[in-house]
Design an enzyme around this catalytic site. Sequence first.
Site, PDB file in Angstrom:
ATOM      1  N   HIS A  28       0.799  -1.148  -0.055  1.00 23.73           N
ATOM      2  CA  HIS A  28      -0.110  -0.087   0.001  1.00 23.73           C
ATOM      3  C   HIS A  28       0.872   1.209  -0.040  1.00 23.73           C
ATOM      4  O   HIS A  28       0.312   2.310   0.453  1.00 23.73           O
ATOM      5  CB  HIS A  28      -0.971  -0.025   1.118  1.00 23.73           C
ATOM      6  CG  HIS A  28      -1.876  -1.014   0.988  1.00 23.73           C
ATOM      7  ND1 HIS A  28      -3.166  -0.761   0.287  1.00 23.73           N
ATOM      8  CD2 HIS A  28      -2.129  -2.316   1.471  1.00 23.73           C
ATOM      9  CE1 HIS A  28      -3.838  -2.107   0.172  1.00 23.73           C
ATOM     10  NE2 HIS A  28      -3.103  -3.017   0.977  1.00 23.73           N
ATOM     11  N   THR A  29       2.056   1.176  -0.602  1.00 20.53           N
ATOM     12  CA  THR A  29       2.936   2.159  -0.768  1.00 20.53           C
ATOM     13  C   THR A  29       2.919   2.825  -2.196  1.00 20.53           C
ATOM     14  O   THR A  29       3.101   3.781  -2.581  1.00 20.53           O
ATOM     15  CB  THR A  29       4.354   1.828  -0.144  1.00 20.53           C
ATOM     16  OG1 THR A  29       4.623   0.680  -0.824  1.00 20.53           O
ATOM     17  CG2 THR A  29       4.638   1.798   1.036  1.00 20.53           C
ATOM     18  N   SER A  61     -10.110 -18.558 -23.004  1.00 21.36           N
ATOM     19  CA  SER A  61      -9.139 -18.514 -22.030  1.00 21.36           C
ATOM     20  C   SER A  61      -9.362 -20.143 -21.432  1.00 21.36           C
ATOM     21  O   SER A  61     -10.498 -20.503 -21.124  1.00 21.36           O
ATOM     22  CB  SER A  61      -9.474 -17.734 -20.680  1.00 21.36           C
ATOM     23  OG  SER A  61      -9.321 -18.338 -19.608  1.00 21.36           O
ATOM     24  N   ALA A 117      -5.518 -15.107  -5.159  1.00 21.70           N
ATOM     25  CA  ALA A 117      -4.482 -15.374  -4.176  1.00 21.70           C
ATOM     26  C   ALA A 117      -3.924 -14.231  -3.661  1.00 21.70           C
ATOM     27  O   ALA A 117      -2.984 -14.435  -2.882  1.00 21.70           O
ATOM     28  CB  ALA A 117      -4.082 -16.690  -4.543  1.00 21.70           C
ATOM     29  N   LEU A 119      -1.713 -12.758  -5.710  1.00 15.66           N
ATOM     30  CA  LEU A 119      -0.464 -13.002  -6.608  1.00 15.66           C
ATOM     31  C   LEU A 119      -0.557 -12.365  -7.911  1.00 15.66           C
ATOM     32  O   LEU A 119       0.345 -12.501  -8.927  1.00 15.66           O
ATOM     33  CB  LEU A 119      -0.103 -14.626  -6.678  1.00 15.66           C
ATOM     34  CG  LEU A 119      -0.251 -15.192  -5.423  1.00 15.66           C
ATOM     35  CD1 LEU A 119       0.041 -16.731  -5.427  1.00 15.66           C
ATOM     36  CD2 LEU A 119       1.233 -14.691  -4.561  1.00 15.66           C
ATOM     37  N   SER A 120      -1.158 -11.192  -8.050  1.00 15.05           N
ATOM     38  CA  SER A 120      -1.338 -10.535  -9.364  1.00 15.05           C
ATOM     39  C   SER A 120      -1.634 -11.558 -10.601  1.00 15.05           C
ATOM     40  O   SER A 120      -0.899 -11.191 -11.584  1.00 15.05           O
ATOM     41  CB  SER A 120      -0.185  -9.747  -9.472  1.00 15.05           C
ATOM     42  OG  SER A 120       0.040  -8.926  -8.443  1.00 15.05           O
ATOM     43  N   SER A 121      -2.651 -12.122 -10.470  1.00 17.94           N
ATOM     44  CA  SER A 121      -3.058 -12.861 -11.888  1.00 17.94           C
ATOM     45  C   SER A 121      -3.480 -11.888 -12.822  1.00 17.94           C
ATOM     46  O   SER A 121      -3.323 -11.985 -13.990  1.00 17.94           O
ATOM     47  CB  SER A 121      -3.863 -14.056 -11.561  1.00 17.94           C
ATOM     48  OG  SER A 121      -5.197 -13.405 -10.882  1.00 17.94           O
ATOM     49  N   ASP A 166       2.066  -4.136  -9.443  1.00 18.47           N
ATOM     50  CA  ASP A 166       1.972  -5.520 -10.008  1.00 18.47           C
ATOM     51  C   ASP A 166       2.218  -5.421 -11.249  1.00 18.47           C
ATOM     52  O   ASP A 166       2.917  -6.209 -12.004  1.00 18.47           O
ATOM     53  CB  ASP A 166       0.686  -5.655  -9.807  1.00 18.47           C
ATOM     54  CG  ASP A 166      -0.027  -5.736  -8.238  1.00 18.47           C
ATOM     55  OD1 ASP A 166       0.901  -5.723  -7.392  1.00 18.47           O
ATOM     56  OD2 ASP A 166      -1.188  -5.840  -8.094  1.00 18.47           O
TER      57      ASP A 166
HETATM   58  C1  GLA Z   1      -2.747  -4.676  -4.981  1.00 17.81           C
HETATM   59  C2  GLA Z   1      -2.678  -3.674  -5.990  1.00 17.81           C
HETATM   60  C3  GLA Z   1      -1.177  -2.899  -6.010  1.00 17.81           C
HETATM   61  C4  GLA Z   1      -0.715  -2.582  -4.460  1.00 17.81           C
HETATM   62  C5  GLA Z   1      -1.078  -3.631  -3.522  1.00 17.81           C
HETATM   63  C6  GLA Z   1      -0.819  -3.352  -2.198  1.00 17.81           C
HETATM   64  O1  GLA Z   1      -1.829  -5.773  -5.410  1.00 17.81           O
HETATM   65  O2  GLA Z   1      -2.827  -4.010  -7.187  1.00 17.81           O
HETATM   66  O3  GLA Z   1      -0.864  -1.598  -6.531  1.00 17.81           O
HETATM   67  O4  GLA Z   1      -1.325  -1.396  -3.887  1.00 17.81           O
HETATM   68  O5  GLA Z   1      -2.527  -4.158  -3.577  1.00 17.81           O
HETATM   69  O6  GLA Z   1       0.363  -3.146  -1.873  1.00 17.81           O
END
Ligand code: GLA
Length: 376
Positions: A28-29, A61, A117, A119-121, A166
């Site tokens: 959250h930075t 998909s 999860a 993990l940025s899917s 991400d």
């Molecule tokens: C999610 C958001 C990111 C970031 C994080 C927290 O993953 O997509 O941009 O803000 O939360 O660090």
Amino acid sequence: MSTFTELYHRAPEGEWAAPGRVNLIGEHTDYNLGFVLPIALPQTTRVQAARRTDGLLRLWSAQGGGPVTELRVDELAPGSVAGWAGYPAGVVWALRDAGHPVGGADIRLDSDVPSGAGLSSSAALECAVAAAYDDLYRLGLSAPELALLAQRAENAFVGVPCGIMDQMASMCCRPGAALFLDSRNLTVRQVPVDLGAAGLALLVLDTRVKHDLGDGAYAALRAGCEKAAALLGLPALRSLDAAGLPVALERLPDDLRPLVRHVVSENARVEAAVAALDAGDLAALGPILTAGHASLRDDYRVSCPETDLAVDAALAAGAHGARMTGGGFGGSVIALVDADAAEHVAAAVTAAFRAAGHTEPRTLTAVPAEGARRLR
Ligand code: GLA
């Protein structure tokens, strides 16, 4: 499972991959224009694609399961495409909206990045499509430019107000390194992380608690930070450091103080983590991770009982440090462990979940992997 040729009756022009990520520290930075330190996962989303000249965008998909989705690129508009197809469609929309001369494509997607999860899917999906379009339409955009377009797709087309971490991680990470990113100007430094040489491993424990950033809580936190910065007369909370914190806190209403405390202390933790990595003292990361979790739990309040339990159980089983990673509200926990204790720690967390009546966590071991790339 359908192949590209079965779906579209021709061969793809190429195949691209973009990874999911775990963030070591710096949560959250990013939207406060601060520091983050993610690594890419070996798990990726793969895109096979071929251009079309009739303005159609056709998407399929392997995980989505349904038939081919057919869209017209000149009719794409924010909010118009629901579900997983919104991410690739959003990237095409963002490219066109930025004036890039791109048309349609046939696209087949497949992914082994766990979804929901933390993990940025979604970033993996966006970035794989962005990399494919950049090559196919010979745009020559840089990795940060593609990351910004992918973020725009998510912010403006899908409607999730995420930061830039991400997408930058998915585009820019290198094998064997963490990405030290300054979100203010998108400068990056590759910081070597040789876990194996230090006899360490990074466990990722997916709590199976659904992580959904679209439900408004993330947006509310982001708005709170922006309000605090405005009250302090700052462009973003990044401009505040530990020395200025006490005076700043006195000027803020009660509800905003913990948010600001978290952001300022978390930026300092990223810098401390980078210093530990630069010094080759990987074990020193442990307490930094654990302190980061306490701040997310007590000040930022994005933890939940399952992530707290996973952190506590990992620490009790001997982890050097542990914390939730990603946006929060569920998702995954990372634990830095001695490599030969990884199984023991994972088993201890699983046992604690079973005893508490929670769904068992899914466990993987993270090694810093490669960012978005063309496969063939
Ligand atoms: C999610 C958001 C990111 C970031 C994080 C927290 O993953 O997509 O941009 O803000 O939360 O660090």
